[in-house]
Each structure stands twice: as structure tokens, then as C-alpha cells.
Design an enzyme around this catalytic site. Structure first.
Site, short mmCIF file in Angstrom:
data_model
loop_
_atom_site.label_atom_id
_atom_site.label_comp_id
_atom_site.label_asym_id
_atom_site.label_seq_id
_atom_site.Cartn_x
_atom_site.Cartn_y
_atom_site.Cartn_z
N HIS A 78 0.84 -1.20 0.00
CA HIS A 78 0.00 0.00 0.00
C HIS A 78 0.87 1.25 0.00
O HIS A 78 1.97 1.25 0.56
CB HIS A 78 -0.96 0.01 1.19
CG HIS A 78 -0.31 0.08 2.54
ND1 HIS A 78 -0.02 1.27 3.19
CD2 HIS A 78 0.12 -0.89 3.37
CE1 HIS A 78 0.53 1.03 4.36
NE2 HIS A 78 0.65 -0.28 4.51
N ASP A 80 -0.34 4.47 0.96
CA ASP A 80 -0.69 5.52 1.93
C ASP A 80 0.12 5.35 3.20
O ASP A 80 0.68 4.28 3.47
CB ASP A 80 -2.18 5.48 2.25
CG ASP A 80 -2.60 4.24 3.03
OD1 ASP A 80 -2.20 3.12 2.63
OD2 ASP A 80 -3.32 4.35 4.04
N ASP A 141 6.38 1.88 6.07
CA ASP A 141 5.07 1.22 6.06
C ASP A 141 4.15 2.02 5.15
O ASP A 141 3.50 2.96 5.60
CB ASP A 141 4.53 1.16 7.50
CG ASP A 141 3.19 0.49 7.63
OD1 ASP A 141 2.75 -0.15 6.67
OD2 ASP A 141 2.56 0.61 8.70
N GLU A 175 -4.82 1.68 3.07
CA GLU A 175 -4.69 0.50 3.95
C GLU A 175 -4.65 0.92 5.41
O GLU A 175 -5.19 0.23 6.28
CB GLU A 175 -3.42 -0.27 3.58
CG GLU A 175 -3.29 -1.63 4.28
CD GLU A 175 -2.53 -1.58 5.60
OE1 GLU A 175 -2.43 -2.62 6.28
OE2 GLU A 175 -2.04 -0.49 5.98
N GLU A 176 -4.03 2.06 5.68
CA GLU A 176 -3.84 2.48 7.07
C GLU A 176 -5.14 2.87 7.76
O GLU A 176 -5.19 2.95 8.99
CB GLU A 176 -2.85 3.66 7.13
CG GLU A 176 -1.42 3.31 6.71
CD GLU A 176 -0.72 2.40 7.70
OE1 GLU A 176 -1.33 2.02 8.72
OE2 GLU A 176 0.44 2.04 7.45
N ASP A 198 4.49 -6.24 3.72
CA ASP A 198 4.03 -5.21 4.65
C ASP A 198 4.39 -5.55 6.09
O ASP A 198 3.82 -4.99 7.02
CB ASP A 198 2.51 -5.04 4.50
CG ASP A 198 1.98 -3.77 5.15
OD1 ASP A 198 2.78 -2.86 5.43
OD2 ASP A 198 0.76 -3.69 5.37
N HIS A 379 4.69 4.21 12.23
CA HIS A 379 3.67 5.18 12.66
C HIS A 379 4.21 6.25 13.60
O HIS A 379 3.44 6.84 14.36
CB HIS A 379 2.46 4.50 13.31
CG HIS A 379 1.69 3.60 12.39
ND1 HIS A 379 0.43 3.14 12.69
CD2 HIS A 379 1.99 3.08 11.18
CE1 HIS A 379 0.00 2.37 11.70
NE2 HIS A 379 0.94 2.33 10.77
#
Length: 408
Positions: A78, A80, A141, A175-176, A198, A379
Site C-alpha cells: 500500500h 498511503d 510502512d 490501507e492504514e 508489509d 507510525h
């Protein structure tokens, strides 16, 4: 190694933060910026059937170079990044030949990435690390996964002596915020199985994840002057606090690990007249997952009996444990395990304390285990990725393609 590093650095410079409060797909306009760049790059390296749909889902094909029937497999990541932390104006720092000491990410704000707290750093002594500057996340990520997939495809295109079947790649938005697979066209993708790139540290291979649900609790109160409130005031904040205090105090993210489930309250706001909070429910075990949801209902019913139906509870399932869908086709995990072992990588097979696109895709008919992309501390400002781990992920992708062709 330089190719995957340079691709990654190019991708993280583009802000692709998603937005859970948006109803569009992708949820933010800026995700298109990287999406269009990826389409151009896939075409440039020679991939075929490169498409992007109206929701920014990207697909492409590496044609088979064998003259026998080989399963079509896929690799998915992903583009995003999480809304939990800023992804604007990312300024990566490159730490060559890491020596195991503290890394000062930002001297002005005294932000330090230290192995005293993040012990995993020590396993990367001698590696080249890419870190943040302490003010944003990095974006490994899952831009690391994208860089790895494209670099692997380019290598296979340049080395036709490596035999492989038809390979499909897919890149997704959002995805997040839990929507990465929602509009993924599994039939169009056309693979028998796929792998999401991922995961975190080198060696991770995952085919179990949480069952997941979200919940929102809304409390309607009644404001009365506090001097004359006896028997009249209904304090929504106090009731919200009472609700939260009934939840098991040690069943939180900070108190659990491995397959242990939890309740996680992540947003709270309120006044006397109105209070609300949001939480997520997680458990690997389906029966325990259902019991957790039932506990929320029981608490709401109990407090509604006391406080005259002041609580509204909404619970929504988000995704389920993909293990149920992977076990009948477990050979796809064995192929990834064999690929890692043949490259001198020790597979770390463990449950995901979260979810990936793969969990939803598995229930949509595309079995999809998860493989490491190399990053750590996702994150947040302490995120980093060893370049050598990204290189190994590229090699794992190539080896999976090769093994799949030779086994069929």
C-alpha cells in the site's frame, strides 16, 4: 541495494497520508501523486498490463517466461501512510555502517533513537539505516514494500534466465485506515495467491492476524446547575468514565502481547450534555472476539438501565483472522519459508498484532500471507529501515517467483 534505496527515498518524499474522515477513495487527493509516479515507473521498467482505476488501485503484469502451466502469483503493498503521525516533508537521514550507538534524530528537540529503548537496533550493526529527522514518520510502512516489489520485477525483467510464471503486482490506497482491500478487484488481479510485503523486521512471515472490530459509544446527558443538580443532572462525562472503568484494566495494548486480545480506547471527548469515545476490539481467537463485543453490549445495557437509556453503542466488524483461509493452502507459506531459508534468512513465523490488506483479501478469495518489508517502529518519529533488509526482501520476492515455477 542502491536501486531499492533510491526508489524508497523517492517515494517517502511524497506525502500520502490517508484520512479516516474522508468518504472518497483514495481518502486524500495527495495519494494520487505517488500513484501516478508508480504507474509511470512500472511502464518504464517494462511491466505489461499496467492499469490504474478510478480509485487509484494499481495493477501490472510480469509475463511468464516458462513454457509450462505455472500458478499466477502476486505481490501487494500500500502507498498511503498512517494518519496517526505527520508524513509531510519527510527528511530521511542515512546512517552508514551503524555502530550500535544512539542516533540523534533531531538535536534541537533532543529526539534520540537509542538501542537502550529500541533493542532491535543492535541486530543491524554494520548496516545502513534510513531514519527520520525526528519530526515526521518515515513511510517504510509501506513504501519499502513498494520499492522492493518494483526492484524485484525490474531485476527479473533484466535477468530472463531466472524462470518464473506470470506475476501480478498490486498497489493500494488507504490501507492504514482499514480500506485498502475494499475496492480491490480480485477477479481482475487474477492470481491464485499473493503476498503482502508489509511486515516489519527481516524474516517475518505471518499468516495469522487479529479479528478486529471498532466501536463508538455515545452518551446523552442532562445539564443542570450543579447547586441544584441532585436527582436531576445526568453527567455524560461521568457515565463515559464509568463505562471505561468497567473494561478489564489489563486488557489493553500496553499490557498484552502475542495472541492476547485487547480493548483500545483511542478517542474521547465530552461535556455534561454529550460525551463519546471510540475504541477498537482485537482478538486472534474468534470466540473470544465475540465475547469482547458481547461485553460492550452488556456494559451499555447495564448503564442504560441505571441512567434511563442514555447510551448508544455501535459496533462494526473490520476484518478477520486470515489463518482460516491460509491453512487450506498452506503450501504458499511453505514456499515463502523455503525462499527465506535458501537465502540464509531465519523465518520468524508469528501472529500479526494488527491487520493487513492480506487479511481482507484472503476472505475475498485471494489467500495472502504477509512478508517482511524491513522497517521498524512504524507510525512515528522513531521509524527506521535497514537498507540491507530491503535488499533481502527483494531477493525473497525473486526466489518465491523462482520456486513457484520450479515446483509446478
Amino acid at each position: 541495494m542502491e536501486q531499492v534505496k533510491n526508489r524508497f527515498l523517492k517515494y517517502v518524499a511524497i506525502d500520502t497520508q490517508s484520512d479516516p474522515n474522508s468518504n472518497t477513495t483514495p481518502s486524500t487527493e495527495k495519494q494520487w501523486n505517488l500513484a501516478h509516479l508508480l504507474v509511470a515507473e512500472l511502464k518504464e521498467i517494462g511491466m505489461e498490463e499496467v492499469t490504474i482505476d478510478e480509485n487509484a488501485y494499481i495493477m501490472a503484469t510480469l509475463p511468464s517466461n516458462v513454457d509450462k502451466k505455472v500458478p499466477t502469483i502476486g505481490f501487494i503493498s500500500h502507498f498511503d501512510t498512517t494518519p496517526d503521525f505527520s508524513g509531510t516533508d519527510v527528511k530521511p537521514q542515512i546512517i552508514a555502517n551503524y555502530d550500535g550507538s544512539d542516533i540523534v534524530l533531531n538535536k534541537e528537540h533532543n529526539i534520540v533513537l537509542s538501542p537502550d529503548y529500541f533493542e532491535d537496533l543492535l541486530q543491524y550493526k554494520g548496516n545502513t539505516l534510513i531514519t527520520t529527522d525526528g519530526t515526521t514518520l518515515l513511510g517504510a510502512d509501506d513504501k519499502a514494500g513498494i520499492a522492493e516489489i518494483i526492484t524485484a520485477m525490474e531485476y527479473l525483467l533484466q535477468h530472463p534466465e531466472i524462470k518464473h510464471g506470470k506475476i501480478r503486482v498490486g498497489f493500494t490506497p488507504d490501507e492504514e485506515i482499514g480500506r485498502g482491500a475494499h475496492k480491490f478487484n480480485v477477479a481482475k488481479f487474477g492470481a491464485e495467491w499473493a503476498y503482502t510485503m508489509d511486515g516489519s523486521q527481516i524474516g517475518e512471515l505471518e499468516y495469522e492476524n487479529f479479528n478486529a472490530a471498532s466501536a463508538k459509544v455515545v452518551i446523552k446527558g442532562r445539564s443542570v446547575h450543579p447547586g441544584y443538580a441532585k436527582g436531576k443532572m445526568v453527567n455524560a462525562v461521568s457515565i463515559a468514565n464509568e463505562f471505561m472503568n468497567i473494561l478489564p484494566p489489563l486488557e489493553t495494548p500496553q499490557s498484552t502481547y502475542d495472541r492476547e486480545g485487547f480493548f483500545h480506547i483511542h478517542h474521547v471527548q465530552g461535556s455534561i450534555e454529550h460525551a463519546e469515545f471510540e475504541l477498537i476490539i482485537r482478538d486472534h481467537d474468534k470466540e473470544q472476539f465475540e465475547k469482547r463485543k458481547q461485553l460492550l453490549v452488556a456494559i451499555a445495557n447495564k448503564l442504560n438501565t441505571i441512567y434511563e437509556d442514555c447510551i448508544t453503542l455501535d459496533i462494526a466488524d473490520q476484518y478477520y483472522n486470515m489463518k482460516e483461509k491460509i491453512m487450506p493452502v498452506f503450501h504458499i507459506v511453505e514456499i515463502a519459508k523455503e525462499a527465506m531459508e535458501s537465502l540464509g534468512i531465519t523465518p520468524i513465523i508469528k501472529p500479526i498484532r494488527g491487520g493487513t490488506d492480506g487479511s481482507q483479501l484472503s476472505y475475498m478469495g485471494l489467500p495472502c500471507p504477509n512478508i517482511f518489508a524491513g522497517g521498524h517502529n512504524f507510525h512515528g518519529k522513531y521509524e527506521y529501515v535497514p537498507v540491507e533488509s530491503m535488499q533481502k526482501a527483494v531477493e525473497v520476492i525473486i526466489k518465491i517467483c523462482e520456486i513457484t515455477a520450479t515446483k509446478n
